[in-house]
Every structure is written in C-alpha cells, then in structure tokens.
Write a protein that holds these residues in place. Sequence first.
Motif, short mmCIF file in Angstrom:
data_model
loop_
_atom_site.label_atom_id
_atom_site.label_comp_id
_atom_site.label_asym_id
_atom_site.label_seq_id
_atom_site.Cartn_x
_atom_site.Cartn_y
_atom_site.Cartn_z
N ARG A 88 1.23 20.87 -2.80
CA ARG A 88 2.61 20.64 -2.38
C ARG A 88 3.58 21.62 -3.04
O ARG A 88 4.58 21.99 -2.43
N GLU A 142 2.70 7.58 -10.15
CA GLU A 142 3.48 6.72 -9.26
C GLU A 142 3.10 6.92 -7.80
O GLU A 142 3.07 5.96 -7.02
N GLN A 143 2.82 8.16 -7.41
CA GLN A 143 2.51 8.47 -6.02
C GLN A 143 1.01 8.41 -5.71
O GLN A 143 0.62 8.61 -4.56
N HIS A 144 0.21 8.21 -6.74
CA HIS A 144 -1.25 8.14 -6.58
C HIS A 144 -1.80 9.42 -5.93
O HIS A 144 -2.56 9.35 -4.96
N ILE A 145 -1.39 10.57 -6.48
CA ILE A 145 -1.90 11.83 -5.95
C ILE A 145 -2.61 12.60 -7.07
O ILE A 145 -2.33 12.43 -8.25
N ASP A 161 11.22 15.81 -5.55
CA ASP A 161 12.34 15.37 -4.72
C ASP A 161 13.59 15.11 -5.55
O ASP A 161 14.29 14.11 -5.38
N TYR A 182 5.00 11.40 -11.94
CA TYR A 182 5.11 11.45 -10.48
C TYR A 182 3.74 11.23 -9.83
O TYR A 182 3.61 10.43 -8.90
N ARG A 183 2.74 11.94 -10.34
CA ARG A 183 1.40 11.82 -9.75
C ARG A 183 0.87 10.39 -9.87
O ARG A 183 0.26 9.87 -8.95
#
Length: 120
Positions: free
Chosen positions: A24, A13-16, A62, A10-11
């Motif tokens: 979050r 893919e979301q670039h976080i 999500d 997830y990180r």
Amino acid sequence: MHVGILIQRYRTEQHISVQEFARRAGLTRQYISMLERNRDTRSNKPITPSVKTLEKIARVLDISFDQLMKDLKTEEKPADTYTLIVSAEEKAVLDAYRRLDEVAQAEIRGELKGLLKRKL
C-alpha cells in the motif's frame, strides 16, 4: 515515538501483514520491518525515513503529513516497554536477536521457552 510504532499499531488494528502495508505504501517489506524495529539492518543504527517515505506512510495511515509529524513528536512509551539493566553480553544477545527477521525471532522464542521449561 518512532514511525514503526505507528505502523505496527495500524497493522494490528487493520489486521494486515507487513507485506500488505508495504504494498500500500509502495515500499519494500524489508524496509517496513526495519522501520518497525527502528533499526537499519546494515548499520544497526536507528533508521531515519525520508520525507517522501513519511508522506507515503501518512497516506496509508490515512492521516495528514502534519498529523504524522505531531504523532512522531510525542514521547509515549508502549505499555509493554520496560527499562532493564543488562550486562554487555546480554545486550549483545538482545541486539543480535533484534536484527533477525520475524520468523527467526519466533523460532528463537520457541526454543528458549522449551529450554526454560526443562530447566525450571
């Protein structure tokens, strides 16, 4: 599969950052790092998050809690996972490396690459 793999995907893919994911989820950066490595830094054993923690992670990802549970039951190996036969000494070195934070691991990789270039 462990929850850390899902968090890392997830990180990526979301670039976080780990810090942003932790914010979050309402968890600490250190705890998210432990989840991603699937290691408790105090005991060096696999980490088992609570249901409440998994609910927080599902919310950030999500997805429903039920979907998270289904995803965790799959036995998928990441494409860059290999099975190696190592000596006890090599295993001890790898275990120590895995307990380090991301910055220390990057420093060691850089040093090792430099040493290997000089030796080859």
